[in-house]
Enzyme design. Structure first.
Site, short mmCIF file in Angstrom:
data_model
loop_
_atom_site.label_atom_id
_atom_site.label_comp_id
_atom_site.label_asym_id
_atom_site.label_seq_id
_atom_site.Cartn_x
_atom_site.Cartn_y
_atom_site.Cartn_z
CE LYS A 30 -1.63 -1.32 3.71
NZ LYS A 30 -1.35 -2.63 3.76
NE ARG A 58 -4.80 -1.05 10.12
CZ ARG A 58 -3.46 -0.53 9.19
NH1 ARG A 58 -4.21 0.47 9.03
NH2 ARG A 58 -2.55 -1.92 9.65
NE ARG A 64 8.07 -2.34 5.85
CZ ARG A 64 6.44 -2.16 6.37
NH1 ARG A 64 5.64 -1.82 5.33
NH2 ARG A 64 6.51 -2.67 6.93
NE ARG A 109 1.46 -4.60 11.57
CZ ARG A 109 2.90 -4.42 10.47
NH1 ARG A 109 4.28 -5.18 11.34
NH2 ARG A 109 3.14 -4.01 9.13
P1 AP5 Z 1 5.21 -1.58 1.76
O1 AP5 Z 1 4.83 -0.81 0.24
O2 AP5 Z 1 5.58 -0.67 2.79
O3 AP5 Z 1 3.23 -2.23 2.43
P2 AP5 Z 1 2.21 -2.00 2.73
O4 AP5 Z 1 1.19 -2.41 2.25
O5 AP5 Z 1 2.79 -0.27 3.06
O6 AP5 Z 1 2.51 -2.82 4.21
P3 AP5 Z 1 2.19 -2.23 6.10
O7 AP5 Z 1 2.88 -2.75 7.16
O8 AP5 Z 1 3.11 -0.61 5.98
O9 AP5 Z 1 1.32 -2.18 6.32
P4 AP5 Z 1 0.29 -1.78 7.61
O10 AP5 Z 1 -1.08 -1.70 6.78
O11 AP5 Z 1 0.34 -3.01 9.09
O12 AP5 Z 1 0.96 -0.58 8.50
P5 AP5 Z 1 0.47 0.68 9.11
O13 AP5 Z 1 1.41 1.60 9.36
O14 AP5 Z 1 -0.60 0.76 7.85
O15 AP5 Z 1 5.62 -3.16 1.07
C1 AP5 Z 1 6.28 -3.80 2.27
C2 AP5 Z 1 7.63 -4.43 1.81
O16 AP5 Z 1 7.20 -5.53 0.69
C3 AP5 Z 1 8.51 -3.33 1.26
O17 AP5 Z 1 10.06 -3.94 1.55
C4 AP5 Z 1 8.38 -3.28 -0.36
O18 AP5 Z 1 9.71 -2.83 -0.92
C5 AP5 Z 1 7.89 -4.46 -0.70
N1 AP5 Z 1 6.90 -4.88 -1.72
C6 AP5 Z 1 5.79 -4.36 -1.99
N2 AP5 Z 1 5.59 -4.17 -3.06
C7 AP5 Z 1 6.19 -5.58 -3.82
C8 AP5 Z 1 5.83 -6.09 -4.84
N3 AP5 Z 1 5.67 -5.97 -5.27
N4 AP5 Z 1 6.55 -7.49 -4.74
C9 AP5 Z 1 7.83 -7.08 -3.79
N5 AP5 Z 1 8.01 -6.28 -2.79
C10 AP5 Z 1 7.32 -5.34 -1.98
O19 AP5 Z 1 -0.31 0.60 10.51
C11 AP5 Z 1 1.00 0.00 11.36
C12 AP5 Z 1 -0.25 0.01 12.74
O20 AP5 Z 1 -0.60 1.51 13.06
C13 AP5 Z 1 -1.02 -0.73 12.66
O21 AP5 Z 1 -0.64 -1.76 13.73
C14 AP5 Z 1 -2.49 -0.24 13.79
O22 AP5 Z 1 -1.83 -0.55 14.70
C15 AP5 Z 1 -1.98 0.51 13.60
N6 AP5 Z 1 -2.97 1.97 12.80
C16 AP5 Z 1 -1.91 2.46 11.47
N7 AP5 Z 1 -3.74 2.89 11.00
C17 AP5 Z 1 -4.92 2.08 11.85
C18 AP5 Z 1 -6.28 2.46 11.29
N8 AP5 Z 1 -7.11 3.02 10.29
N9 AP5 Z 1 -7.24 2.27 12.51
C19 AP5 Z 1 -6.13 1.47 14.07
N10 AP5 Z 1 -5.25 1.10 13.78
C20 AP5 Z 1 -4.26 2.26 12.97
MG MG Z 2 2.39 1.05 4.91
#
Ligand code: AP5
Ligand code: MG
Length: 216
Positions: free
Chosen positions: A13, A88, A127, A172
């Site tokens: 994402k 979410r 990552r 997660r």
């Molecule tokens: P990346 O693009 O970083 O993936 P992502 O989908 O953004 O993954 P996240 O870990 O950021 O998602 P998340 O939803 O768990 O975390 P968030 O920060 O939102 O890619 C990942 C890796 O894969 C990278 O190394 C990339 O290079 C590689 N890659 C990408 N595409 C690829 C491909 N096609 N092929 C190969 N490799 C690839 O949330 C974190 C925490 O915050 C949550 O756990 C929660 O506690 C809190 N939080 C956030 N939002 C909310 C909400 N709305 N409500 C409640 N709690 C929340």
């Molecule tokens: Mg992310």
């Protein structure tokens, strides 16, 4: 243009939201990044969020809804925005729909990035991101062109997330299955849900997304 990107942790994402932001000139609103900024600031809200994030659980809905309502009211969101990590929960999806109705906005695209769960722990444990501009990299699939130097801003400072340990990633993923995946049928019923194959390589996913957003 207003876009929601959905998908489990590691779906890509953040990687793709940054590319959409660059192409369309609309900001990426990553709730995870916002929370990490709050943590870094050392505010009481940030301290509470850190404990929750480190356990892989979700921050309470009301706090997240308020953050998004405030952020989308900023001037840079006038032409639209990309929601990355929000909604979410069903409660957040409903609050978002209400906010759009009240503000007279249209949700143009809800896009799910589908991925095999088996690939996710490996993606996330490799990552790292640029500490200055936030560009996302991976130890094996997406290294900077020059080792140790960010392709985009030239910074040499990189960071890894505290919640990217394998056991937290597994928590997660469970939270995603239990609390976030149920919003997919919510959007499907409304005829809004589109899907891209998040297992393709990064450039191919970008091309598929741009096509869904209307490019030839
Ligand atoms: P990346 O693009 O970083 O993936 P992502 O989908 O953004 O993954 P996240 O870990 O950021 O998602 P998340 O939803 O768990 O975390 P968030 O920060 O939102 O890619 C990942 C890796 O894969 C990278 O190394 C990339 O290079 C590689 N890659 C990408 N595409 C690829 C491909 N096609 N092929 C190969 N490799 C690839 O949330 C974190 C925490 O915050 C949550 O756990 C929660 O506690 C809190 N939080 C956030 N939002 C909310 C909400 N709305 N409500 C409640 N709690 C929340
Ligand atoms: Mg992310």
């Amino acid at each position: 243009m207003n876009i929601v990107l959905l998908g489990p942790p590691g779906a890509g994402k953040g990687t793709q939201a940054r590319r959409i932001q660059e192409r369309y000139g609309i900001p990426q609103l990553s709730t995870g990044d916002m929370l990490r900024a709050a943590v870094a600031s050392g505010s009481p809200q940030g301290r509470r969020a850190k404990a929750i994030m480190d356990s892989g659980q979700l921050v309470p809905d009301e706090a997240m809804i308020e953050i998004i309502a405030e952020r989308t009211a900023q001037p840079d969101c006038r032409k639209g925005f990309i929601l990355d990590g929000f909604p979410r929960t069903t409660r957040q999806a409903e609050a978002l729909a209400k906010m759009f109705t009240e503000k007279g906005l249209k949700l143009d695209h809800v896009i799910e990035m589908t991925v095999d769960e088996a690939a996710l722990v490996e993606r996330i444990s490799g990552r790292f991101t640029c500490g200055q501009c936030g560009t996302v990299y991976h130890d094996s699939t997406k290294r900077p062109r020059r080792d140790g130097v960010c392709d985009v801003c030239g910074s040499t400072k990189f960071v890894r997330r505290d919640d990217d340990k394998p056991e937290t990633v597994r928590a997660r993923l469970k939270v995603y299955r239990d609390q976030t995946a149920p919003i997919l049928p919510y959007y499907r019923r409304r005829g809004q849900l589109k899907t891209v194959d998040g297992m393709a390589d990064i450039d191919a996913v970008t091309a598929a997304l741009f096509k869904l957003l209307g490019e030839p």
